[in-house]
Enzyme design. Structure first.
Site, PDB file in Angstrom:
ATOM      1  N   PHE A  15      -2.689   4.491  -7.517  1.00 31.09           N
ATOM      2  CA  PHE A  15      -3.485   3.301  -7.164  1.00 31.09           C
ATOM      3  C   PHE A  15      -4.995   3.512  -7.319  1.00 31.09           C
ATOM      4  O   PHE A  15      -5.790   2.875  -6.644  1.00 31.09           O
ATOM      5  CB  PHE A  15      -3.166   2.838  -5.726  1.00 31.09           C
ATOM      6  CG  PHE A  15      -1.691   2.814  -5.427  1.00 31.09           C
ATOM      7  CD1 PHE A  15      -0.865   1.923  -6.091  1.00 31.09           C
ATOM      8  CD2 PHE A  15      -1.130   3.697  -4.517  1.00 31.09           C
ATOM      9  CE1 PHE A  15       0.501   1.917  -5.855  1.00 31.09           C
ATOM     10  CE2 PHE A  15       0.236   3.699  -4.267  1.00 31.09           C
ATOM     11  CZ  PHE A  15       1.055   2.805  -4.941  1.00 31.09           C
ATOM     12  N   GLU A  46      -3.184  -4.573 -11.484  1.00 30.16           N
ATOM     13  CA  GLU A  46      -4.047  -4.769 -10.312  1.00 30.16           C
ATOM     14  C   GLU A  46      -4.075  -6.183  -9.751  1.00 30.16           C
ATOM     15  O   GLU A  46      -4.260  -6.387  -8.551  1.00 30.16           O
ATOM     16  CB  GLU A  46      -5.498  -4.422 -10.698  1.00 30.16           C
ATOM     17  CG  GLU A  46      -5.730  -3.000 -11.101  1.00 30.16           C
ATOM     18  CD  GLU A  46      -7.064  -2.880 -11.801  1.00 30.16           C
ATOM     19  OE1 GLU A  46      -7.177  -3.294 -12.965  1.00 30.16           O
ATOM     20  OE2 GLU A  46      -8.004  -2.392 -11.168  1.00 30.16           O
TER      21      GLU A  46
END
Ligand SMILES: Cc1cc2nc3c(=O)[nH]c(=O)nc-3n(C[C@H](O)[C@H](O)[C@H](O)COP(=O)(O)OP(=O)(O)OC[C@H]3O[C@@H](n4cnc5c(N)ncnc54)[C@H](O)[C@@H]3O)c2cc1C
Ligand code: FES
Ligand code: FES
Length: 1353
Positions: A807, A1270
């Site tokens: 991430f 994202e």
């Protein structure tokens, strides 16, 4: 029962996956997790936190009870189980459930095929929780399934696909989706989609699933049954390296042991002791395990209640109470019901299966959910010690408020008597936790009232609370004062005041007001409950509570969500072999679920390997005066200590003015900075020695922690950035109205399930080193390691098989950690492994940037926004990392979906003494766009128009440009918005929400719809270049590699799909081994949603090169097979290996001019969310979310929808739950899942729909797709605004001022404060409230004047 080993040592006997294990040197400090992973090399069971909070280490334990002849199977956290507690037990790990070598179990198969694994790190734990449930209940209910997963965290998937897999095992299926032919019962209306477009709702097909056949499971080892039945039990003693473990078999023996060793704790579940020893450095040379003593396992029903042995686990207690409730009259079971209420959400199932009743009581933690209710209910404890037996009411222990010295250290709790409730007695328990399930409570309470017969006159009253101070406390005086009074509104106000006076003063410190409000709110809820019960009993005498208050009496429950995913069907003319556009399972899916997928920590040990433990700074800003390593070096197994002096070349990397630092040299600049590292023969020895390193500091000034302090000290990373268009100042002159405000957005921890991991292996010649690392950017690691060692990059081979979630958190930080390991490996000439503990990972590696957004917005009365002036301050922490770029992206994307004609925005990157923050999914956009949506709400509030209207009016229209003069075509933005409006039936549901709100006073619903424009691009060409390498072997098999990293986003699966289409061969012929700097050099980071776009182009290029070479051969023999052509090509000396390359997107940005084309294309989306809040506690439930997303033509809808859902749920975490807390000295306090709550299975919307916008094309990316990693995260803010809407409803009803700025995360605390009422008044205005009789009434809407209508903020 134990076998006798050499020299009198006990031998530990247990089974693992049907294999007998005899351990001659059982070390009582060794957990099952480390034993499985290190000794047995069963690495499927993962380390995620080490404290029982994440479920990654879940295994199944089976035991046999010779008296009842029953086998018990239960899930447990291997990270907390001492191996010594397993004598005579059978352990099943994920490897024992099934494997690709033998048979993949239906649980493993379905989890993988339903796309329930992304990075795969949580998958073995998920498998074990589901598997254990199915061993006990082959056809479970959906409630049982949901409960079984409460103790397992997943950071990638958002749980929906995991639950889809689970549902296939459940008795009742909520949805027909899987059975019907592509159309689902939940699919309300597809009419909004173009009728020409065929859509599908089937991401998997149940036809492929093997049936669950319970007869195929591993049986309980007959040998263990025989031993349990035939061998007399005897005391077990295991001597570990430092600790002795004694398990007596009789109470007398236990009493003697405790008399001899009063300080030795009793270890049952080890869920309290274990975390203390692991994380707080507490050490006991002797522990006593009383679990086998019959007296402590007694379960006895008596005339007046239930007696339960102290060693009974909480799951058993739950079952016992459930049975008793079903058999006894309701009147007798009110205490049981209240205790059961707490047990339902206490920990996860893995915890309840091992944690003991006695342990929970005796630990006397303020977070005990049982002590308040057991104490309030007059439960009796039976205690014994040498020569003494006594029965003590639990309430006595907490009566004096100390709760500590009433039970002597040598006393043993044998059993607990839980009484029946009596006629006229009412009992309730309450709790509020940061996450509804599997989270320690912030505040809890147990309350009981007994009335004089046939009246509402209080005869006895008990109120106990947990969470306010360090132990459970009792409102003794309050209760005494109220005896003899009627249960009516008159006592309510007085009781609340008295409780606050007596209990709440101690509730100081963090969240003090919220805690106090909760305590009185709980009492109010109890008051209502009792009143309602009195009414039910005697409606003539007791009027009951108004209908609109009744919803206050219901708690939120977690239900199996109903979900639907809608995506474009494959064109019927597409070749069946062509996998592009199909929902293909993750290439490693089955390996994830069988535990065969290898992560860095799972790599086999290298001969002579050393383990590293880092020593970090305990000061935020200080000079290092000395580092004393003498004690540490004497520790067992310690090999060396590595400091900055051991770095052969670069210790400080200057990517900008301030350096990134491997080891602190002379000074430290944050708490958590690495000062040195200990290398030892085991991780345990390394950690023990690291704790012995003493560092002397001299304080340095200033210590800057907050954005405000940075502003005050002018402490920034340069450059500051600004974008401006139009004439902002002039526009402000001409607008109808102006609002100004600010919003704070807290940071976020990545919480990838796999912590940062490196293995550095020196190869012994030419200074070569293999570095296996969990990173998103191997080329960067290679460059940093080479620079730190002072060798050319061609000596460092960096390998990445897969990453257990990243991430954005495994870029630069992973590089620094790789350098730490490489420097140690270089110095010691040994292989060195560094696996960060969860606590260290959270402490050291930083996360998402906290933001302070300030805005001034000028608008017309019709809702048109004319001018915006905004400033964003971001907390970068102590080193630059990518913070300035994050600030730039925040500016470039701050407009979200809106065209603001006159716009000025600034971004400042604050340099502070916090750990350095870094990239995180969304990279500044989730924060700056939340600021935008906040002022959109502000304009709506001020104009009286709906937020939707303001959004629509200001949304980008055709032929408009962004504030940096990039053109965009917003057609699909509008389409997403309209689709979302329609699919969510927004307007009718908004009306339904209003109606609900009119009818319910203490529960309110809220709904919000938010649009999104997500620009795709890296800002400059070289950052999006990519390369691939494809080999075809003479047997026709293909080995593919490229520069992208697999971290759960399915990139390798997609790349194989691309290669399959290009080469026109089945996916099964193509293999992906690893990403490595040896095969693809200089690859860019897998970041910014770009992995598939850019690597896809490179793979396509390589495949086309090969195909071009093969074409003449194919033309010569068109009917030949692939293998024929390859053979022929080889014989014709045609090269069967090719590289592919993609130059990158032509993106530029000129910051001096404030113009450019930093993005290549735009993704669009919209999300509508509905929530329900509990106004008394601030708790909420996510009811429904509908997402429509434009992602072009999906290469793999299962993977892409997984990304959208996973990101969305991570967004829910960011905006509503995840709270980082620092001490005033800059120490991060939230360093594990017990302190920092990411969304769990209970947090996802009850109805969850994701639709991919059809007919969307993208000429810029591979096969017209769009990069989706994202974007979905921001849509989580639809929940934030739905919560805000619910709070606004409350405030409107109560005549409170409308304009309301709520910060992120919008936690229960803020929601509760927003729902101001007489209870919150008592905190903010204690004096005046107490002087206003009746400030608290059943209708608690008497708010303080300061919060009422009138002044806008
Ligand atoms: C991830 C996680 C989540 C949790 N969530 C919750 C929650 O939501 N709510 C909540 O209330 N609790 C929660 N807990 C705490 C848990 O319930 C307690 O730790 C547990 O009940 C303690 O029991 P144990 O058998 O594991 O105790 P152990 O750790 O084995 O022992 C704890 C202490 O109790 C003493 N002790 C144990 N038995 C006896 C006895 N018979 N006589 C005298 N002393 C004894 C021991 O000496 C020791 O000091 C959680 C714990 C974890 C790890
Ligand atoms: S590693 Fe055991 S629960 Fe997290
Ligand atoms: S797939 Fe669950 S944590 Fe990654």
């Amino acid at each position: 029962m134990a076998l006798q080993g050499p020299a009198g040592a006990e031998e530990l006997l247990f089974y693992v996956n049907g294999r007998k294990i005899i351990e001659k040197n059982a070390d009582s400090e060794e957990t099952l997790l480390s034993y499985l992973r290190k000794k047995l090399r069963l690495t499927g069971t993962k380390y995620g936190c080490g404290g029982g909070g994440c479920g990654a280490c879940t295994v199944m334990i089976s035991t046999y009870e010779p008296v009842s002849k029953k086998i018990r199977h239960y899930s447990a956290n291997a990270c907390l189980l001492s191996i010594c507690s397993l004598h005579g037990a059978a352990v099943t790990t994920v490897e024992g459930v099934g494997s690709t070598k033998t048979r993949v179990h239906p649980v493993q198969e379905r989890l993988a095929k339903c796309h329930g694994s992304q990075c795969g790190f949580c998958s073995p734990g998920m498998v074990m929780s589901i598997y254990t449930l199915l061993r006990n209940h082959p056809e479970p209910t959906s409630e049982q399934m949901i409960a079984a997963l409460a103790g397992n965290l997943c950071r990638c998937t958002g749980y929906r696909p995991i639950l889809d897999a689970c549902e296939t095992f459940c008795k009742e299926s909520i949805c027909c989706q899987r059975k019907a032919n592509g159309k689902c019962c939940l699919d309300q209306d597809d009419s909004s989609f173009d009728k020409e477009e065929k859509v599908s709702t089937r991401l998997f097909s149940t036809d492929e699933f093997q049936p669950l056949d319970p007869t195929q499971e591993l049986i309980f080892p007959p040998e263990l049954m025989r031993i349990a039945e035939n061998q007399p039990k005897r005391t077990l003693v295991f001597h570990g390296e430092r600790m002795t473990w004694i398990s007596p078999i009789s109470l007398d023996e236990l009493v003697d042991l405790k008399a001899a060793h009063p300080k030795a704790p009793l270890m049952v579940g080890n869920t309290s002791l274990g975390p203390e020893m692991k994380f707080k450095g507490v050490f006991y040379p002797i522990v006593v395990a009383p679990a086998r003593i019959p007296d402590l396992n007694v379960v006895k029903r008596t005339d007046d209640g239930l007696t339960v042995g102290a060693a009974c686990n909480l799951s058993l207690v739950k079952d016992i109470l459930t049975n008793a409730i079903s058999e006894l009259p309701e009147e007798k079971t009110k205490v049981f019901r209240a205790v059961l209420q707490q047990l339902r959400t206490l920990g996860g199932e893995q915890i309840r299966n091992v944690a003991s009743l006695g342990g929970n009581i005796i630990s006397r933690k303020s977070t005990s959910d049982l002590n308040p209710i057991l104490a309030a209910s007059n439960c009796l404890l039976s205690l014994v010690s040498k020569g003494r037996k006594r029965q003590v009411p639990l309430s006595d222990i907490f009566a004096d408020g100390a709760g500590n010295d009433t039970i002597m250290p040598e006393e043993i709790l044998v059993s607990v008597h839980i009484p029946h409730s009596r006629q006229g007695e009412y009992v309730s328990a309450f709790r509020q936790a940061p996450r509804r399930e599997n989270a320690l409570p912030m505040i809890n309470a147990g309350m009981r009232v007994l009335f004089e017969e046939g009246t509402d006159i209080i005869k006895d009253l008990s109120i106990f609370c947990g969470g306010a101070v360090s132990t459970t406390v009792c409102a003794k005086q309050t209760c005494g004062t109220l005896i003899g009074r009627h249960w009516n509104e008159q006592i309510l106000d007085e009781a609340c005041r008295l409780i606050l006076k007596e209990i709440a003063p101690s509730a100081s410190g963090e969240k003090a007001d919220y805690k106090k409000t909760l305590i009185v709110s709980f009492f109010y809820r109890f008051f209502l409950e009792v009143l309602q019960s009195l009414t039910t009993m005697d409606p003539c005498h007791y009027p009951g509570i108004p209908v609109e208050y009744r919803s206050a009496l219901q708690d939120f429950k977690t239900k199996m969500p109903q979900s639907i995913q809608i995506f474009q069907d494959i064109d019927p003319s597409q070749s069946p072999q062509d996998p592009v556009g199909r929902p293909i399972m993750h290439q490693s899916g089955i390996k994830h679920t069988t535990g065969e997928a290898v992560y860095v920590a799972d790599l086999p040990s290298v001969d002579g390997e050393l383990f590293l433990a880092v020593v970090t700074s305990s000061r935020a800003h200080a000079k290092i005066v000395s580092i004393d390593t003498a004690e540490a070096l004497k520790g067992p197994g310690v090999f060396d200590i590595i400091t900055a002096h051991d770095v052969p070349a670069t210790n400080e990397f200057y990517y900008s003015d301030d350096p990134e630092i491997i080891f602190a040299r002379n000074k430290v600049i944050c708490v958590g900075q690495i000062v040195c590292a200990v290398a030892a023969d085991s991780d345990v020895h390394a950690k023990q020695a690291a704790a012995q390193v003493k560092i002397e500091y001299e304080a340095l000034e200033p210590v800057i922690l907050t954005i405000e302090e940075a502003i005050k000290h002018n402490s920034f990373f340069e450059p500051k950035r600004k974008l401006e268009q139009g004439n902002v100042d002039q526009a402000f002159e001409t607008v109808d109205d102006i609002i100004e405000g600010e919003i704070r957005i807290g940071g976020q921890e990545h919480f990838y399930l796999e912590t940062q991991s490196v293995l550095a292996v020196p190869k012994g010649e030419d200074k070569e080193m293999d570095v296996y690392v969990s990173t998103q950017h191997p080329a960067f690691i290679q460059e940093m390691v080479a620079a730190s060692l002072g060798v050319p990059a061609n000596r460092i081979m960096c390998h990445v098989k897969r990453v257990g979630g990243a991430f954005g958190g495994k870029l630069l930080k992973a590089g620094l950690l790789a350098c730490v390991a490489a420097v140690a490996a270089n110095k010691t000439s040994r292989a060195v492994r560094l696996i960060l503990s969860r606590g260290d990972d959270m402490l050291i590696t930083g996360g998402r940037h906290p933001f302070l957004g300030k805005y001034k917005v000028g608008f017309m009365n019709d809702g048109r926004i004319k001018a915006v002036d905004a400033q964003y301050y971001i907390n970068g922490g102590c080193t630059p990392d990518e913070s300035v770029v994050v600030a730039e992206v925040a500016l470039l994307k701050m407009d979200n979906a809106y065209k603001i004609p006159n716009l000025r925005c600034w971004a400042y990157t604050c340099k502070t003494n916090l750990p350095s923050n870094t990239a995180f999914r969304g990279f500044g956009f989730p924060q700056s766009a939340l600021v935008t949506e906040t002022w959109i709400m502000g304009v709506a509030d001020k104009t009286g128009l709906s937020p939707e209207k303001i959004r629509e009016i200001n949304m980008y229209k055709e032929n408009e440009q962004t504030h940096f003069k990039q053109k965009l075509d917003p057609q699909n933005l509008k389409r997403c918005w309209n689709e979302c409006m329609e699919k969510s039936a927004f307007y009718s549901r908004r009306a339904a929400v209003s109606e609900f709100n009119k009818q319910n006073y203490w529960k309110k619903k809220g709904i919000a719809i938010v649009p999104m424009k997500f620009p795709f691009g890296m800002g400059t060409r070289y950052l999006s270049q990519a390369a691939a390498l494809v080999h075809i072997y003479t047997d026709g098999s293909v080995l593919l590699t490229h520069g992208g990293i697999e971290m759960g986003q399915g990139i390798h699966t997609k790349m194989i799909q691309v290669a399959s289409r290009e080469l026109n061969i089945p996916m099964s012929r193509i293999h992906f081994c690893e990403t490595s700097t040896t095969t693809v050099p200089n690859a860019c980071a897998s970041a910014g949603s770009a992995g598939t776009d850019v690597n896809g182009m490179a793979v396509k290029d390589a495949c086309q090169t090969l195909l071009k070479r093969l074409q003449p051969i194919i033309n010569q023999n068109p009917k030949g097979t692939w293998n024929d052509w390859i053979k022929e090509a080889f014989e014709q000396s045609v090269s069967l290996s090719a590289t592919g390359y993609f130059r990158g997107y032509n993106e530029t940005m000129d910051w001096d001019k404030g113009e450019g084309q930093p993005f290549t294309y735009f993704l669009y989306g919209a999300a509508c969310s509905e929530v329900e809040i509990n106004c008394l506690t601030g708790d909420h439930k996510n009811l429904r979310t509908d997402i429509v997303m434009d992602i072009g033509c999906s290469i793999n809808p299962a993977v892409d929808i997984g990304q959208i859902e996973g990101a969305f749920v991570q967004g829910i975490g960011l905006y509503t739950m995840e709270e980082l807390k620092y001490s005033p000295e800059g120490v991060l306090c939230t360093r594990g899942p017990d302190q920092y709550q990411i969304p769990g299975v209970c947090d996802i919307p009850e109805q969850f729909s994701v639709s991919l916008l059809p007919s969307s094309q993208n000429p810029y990316a591979i096969y017209a797709s769009k990069g989706i990693g994202e974007a979905g995260l921001f849509l989580g803010c639809s929940v934030f605004f739905a919560l805000r809407d619910a709070v606004a409803h409350v405030r409107a009803e109560r005549g409170l001022k409308k304009s309301l700025v709520l910060n992120s995360p919008l936690t229960a605390e803020q929601i509760r404060a927003g729902c101001a009422d007489g209870f919150t008044d008592m905190m903010t205005n204690n004096e005046s409230a107490s002087s206003t009789p009746g400030a608290t009434s059943m209708c608690m809407a008497n708010q303080s004047a300061q919060d009422r209508n009138g002044t806008e903020n």
